[in-house]
Write an enzyme that holds these catalytic residues in place. Structure first.
Site, PDB file in Angstrom:
ATOM      1  N   GLU A 185      31.119  43.822  93.060  1.00  0.00           N
ATOM      2  CA  GLU A 185      31.386  45.276  93.056  1.00  0.00           C
ATOM      3  C   GLU A 185      32.432  45.656  92.020  1.00  0.00           C
ATOM      4  O   GLU A 185      32.382  46.740  91.442  1.00  0.00           O
ATOM      5  CB  GLU A 185      31.809  45.752  94.445  1.00  0.00           C
ATOM      6  CG  GLU A 185      30.638  45.839  95.400  1.00  0.00           C
ATOM      7  CD  GLU A 185      30.947  46.669  96.624  1.00  0.00           C
ATOM      8  OE1 GLU A 185      31.281  47.848  96.493  1.00  0.00           O
ATOM      9  OE2 GLU A 185      30.856  46.111  97.731  1.00  0.00           O
ATOM     10  N   ASN A 195      26.848  47.637 103.582  1.00  0.00           N
ATOM     11  CA  ASN A 195      26.015  46.446 103.314  1.00  0.00           C
ATOM     12  C   ASN A 195      26.953  45.279 103.503  1.00  0.00           C
ATOM     13  O   ASN A 195      27.799  44.996 102.648  1.00  0.00           O
ATOM     14  CB  ASN A 195      25.536  46.402 101.857  1.00  0.00           C
ATOM     15  CG  ASN A 195      24.441  47.394 101.526  1.00  0.00           C
ATOM     16  OD1 ASN A 195      23.289  47.026 101.311  1.00  0.00           O
ATOM     17  ND2 ASN A 195      24.793  48.664 101.447  1.00  0.00           N
ATOM     18  N   LYS A 255      33.708  55.383  96.504  1.00  0.00           N
ATOM     19  CA  LYS A 255      34.344  54.287  97.250  1.00  0.00           C
ATOM     20  C   LYS A 255      35.673  53.871  96.614  1.00  0.00           C
ATOM     21  O   LYS A 255      35.720  53.499  95.433  1.00  0.00           O
ATOM     22  CB  LYS A 255      33.369  53.109  97.295  1.00  0.00           C
ATOM     23  CG  LYS A 255      33.806  51.933  98.148  1.00  0.00           C
ATOM     24  CD  LYS A 255      32.650  50.911  98.193  1.00  0.00           C
ATOM     25  CE  LYS A 255      32.922  49.705  99.042  1.00  0.00           C
ATOM     26  NZ  LYS A 255      31.771  48.780  99.068  1.00  0.00           N
ATOM     27  N   GLU A 259      25.249  52.737 102.785  1.00  0.00           N
ATOM     28  CA  GLU A 259      25.767  52.549 101.418  1.00  0.00           C
ATOM     29  C   GLU A 259      24.614  52.087 100.519  1.00  0.00           C
ATOM     30  O   GLU A 259      23.755  51.321 100.962  1.00  0.00           O
ATOM     31  CB  GLU A 259      26.841  51.445 101.473  1.00  0.00           C
ATOM     32  CG  GLU A 259      27.349  50.982 100.120  1.00  0.00           C
ATOM     33  CD  GLU A 259      28.200  49.699 100.231  1.00  0.00           C
ATOM     34  OE1 GLU A 259      27.885  48.826 101.078  1.00  0.00           O
ATOM     35  OE2 GLU A 259      29.166  49.584  99.460  1.00  0.00           O
ATOM     36  N   CYS A 265      31.568  51.409 103.449  1.00  0.00           N
ATOM     37  CA  CYS A 265      31.592  49.974 103.731  1.00  0.00           C
ATOM     38  C   CYS A 265      32.974  49.393 103.959  1.00  0.00           C
ATOM     39  O   CYS A 265      33.588  49.599 104.998  1.00  0.00           O
ATOM     40  CB  CYS A 265      30.819  49.209 102.669  1.00  0.00           C
ATOM     41  SG  CYS A 265      30.447  47.533 103.261  1.00  0.00           S
ATOM     42  N   ASN A 309      30.467  53.666  93.314  1.00  0.00           N
ATOM     43  CA  ASN A 309      29.706  53.459  94.543  1.00  0.00           C
ATOM     44  C   ASN A 309      29.984  54.715  95.385  1.00  0.00           C
ATOM     45  O   ASN A 309      31.067  54.851  95.949  1.00  0.00           O
ATOM     46  CB  ASN A 309      30.211  52.177  95.225  1.00  0.00           C
ATOM     47  CG  ASN A 309      29.381  51.783  96.420  1.00  0.00           C
ATOM     48  OD1 ASN A 309      28.657  52.607  96.981  1.00  0.00           O
ATOM     49  ND2 ASN A 309      29.497  50.536  96.831  1.00  0.00           N
TER      50      ASN A 309
HETATM   51  N1  CDV Z   1      29.608  46.380 100.538  1.00  0.00           N
HETATM   52  C1  CDV Z   1      30.801  45.959 101.008  1.00  0.00           C
HETATM   53  O1  CDV Z   1      31.828  46.571 100.773  1.00  0.00           O
HETATM   54  N2  CDV Z   1      30.799  44.806 101.708  1.00  0.00           N
HETATM   55  C2  CDV Z   1      31.996  44.196 102.232  1.00  0.00           C
HETATM   56  C3  CDV Z   1      31.863  42.717 102.188  1.00  0.00           C
HETATM   57  C4  CDV Z   1      32.318  42.158 100.905  1.00  0.00           C
HETATM   58  C5  CDV Z   1      32.639  42.008 103.249  1.00  0.00           C
HETATM   59  C6  CDV Z   1      32.305  44.670 103.632  1.00  0.00           C
HETATM   60  O2  CDV Z   1      33.473  44.959 103.902  1.00  0.00           O
HETATM   61  O3  CDV Z   1      31.430  44.700 104.479  1.00  0.00           O
END
Ligand code: CDV
Length: 313
Positions: A142, A193, A123, A46, A168, A106
């Site tokens: 975000e 991330n 996303k 990501e 993510c 995203n």
């Molecule tokens: N980049 C993300 O979406 N990170 C989330 C954090 C906030 C927990 C994740 O689900 O990994």
């Protein structure tokens, strides 16, 4: 047998001041390693081109315009597309998207081995908050820097199979996998991330974060009988640590390959798409076993509504 040799290309940290050109040099090195390993598909994280900038607050969102792509491929990313095409490799790339209308997403793209964009994803589940939160150890903005994706969960025919994308925190939601499962997905690609602490009290540390990473990906793979490739951007970025743990999970939900470092690292595995057939024809034969007459709430109600109504005083 329908084999795809997948190269999950974990990235180590990218610092706030690191240039996109320098990051792309690192990624080109990983493409070269994947080519040498005979990979047919390379999967990046990501927001692979920049630091995880939603950890920083800016009053004016446009102050971070330099982190967004207005074209894909653009002048810098074209080099990645070219290198993957010359290697005959498909490509998944996560990036921040700024549209001509000014919308910010995203996003990720799925690029075919001939260099054409086969699919695009924005996303859907955006974690965090939109405004500065002084109670947190660090920000996760975000909801400030992106709009929820408007393209749904697509599945595309590529490399002889059906490939889907997520990003993510989508990996923590069973709906993500099930929508693609209902389209017959055979491999889901996702970058992440994940800060190794939640920034809140009580704190959730790296062991639990890693456990939930594996748990979510393994469950999604098993319950939909699909391969899942989940790729981290890891390590200490701008002084903030993120978990690694890039992993490839088979349709039985077993981890078949996992990163060992928190740096740029390639995790390569041969994934036979025919291995998805057994689960799809038995335990998770949706057509025979699902009972949709009981699932209506999932698509009609967002939050919890307790069936017994408000508590009496
Ligand atoms: N980049 C993300 O979406 N990170 C989330 C954090 C906030 C927990 C994740 O689900 O990994």
């Amino acid at each position: 047998m329908r084999n795809i040799r997948v190269a999950a290309a974990q990235l180590g940290p990218i610092q706030l001041e690191e240039s996109r050109v320098r990051v792309i040099e690192r990624m080109l090195d990983l493409v070269a390693q994947a080519r040498a390993a005979g990979a047919g598909l390379i999967v990046f994280p990501e927001l692979a081109l920049t630091t995880f900038f939603p950890r920083w607050y800016r009053e004016d969102v446009a102050d971070f315009d330099r982190f967004y792509e207005t074209q894909m491929p653009g002048p810098d990313t074209a080099r990645l597309f070219t290198a993957a095409r010359e290697a005959g490799m498909g490509l998944y790339l996560g990036y921040a998207e700024l549209t001509p209308e000014g919308a910010r997403y995203n996003s990720s793209v799925l690029v075919a081995p001939d260099g054409t964009v086969a699919g695009k994803y924005r996303k859907v589940h955006l974690p965090g908050h939109a405004d500065y939160d002084e109670t947190r150890d660090f920000q996760h903005l975000e909801k400030r820097y992106f709009t929820p994706g408007d393209l749904g969960f697509g599945v595309w025919q590529m490399l002889g199979g059906r490939l889907g994308m997520a990003i993510c925190t989508d990996r923590r939601w069973p709906e993500t996998y099930r929508v693609m499962g209902l389209k017959g997905v055979e491999m889901i690609l996702m970058g992440y991330n994940t800060p190794s602490h939640n920034g809140l009290r009580p704190a959730e540390g790296p062991e639990k974060r890693q456990f939930h990473n594996r748990l979510s990906v393994q469950a999604g793979a098993y319950q939909n009988s699909t391969w899942v490739v989940a790729v981290a951007k890891a390590g200490r970025e701008d002084g903030h640590h993120m978990i690694g743990g890039t992993l490839i999970v088979n349709p039985d939900g077993e981890i078949v390959a996992e990163a060992r470092t928190e740096a740029d690292e390639l995790v390569v595995h041969d994934c036979d798409l025919d291995a998805t057939a057994f689960g799809k024809q038995t335990m998770f034969d949706f057509a025979r076993h699902r009972r949709i007459e009981h699932y209506g709430l999932i698509a009609s109600q967002t939050g919890v509504e307790k069936p017994w109504g408000p508590a009496s005083s």
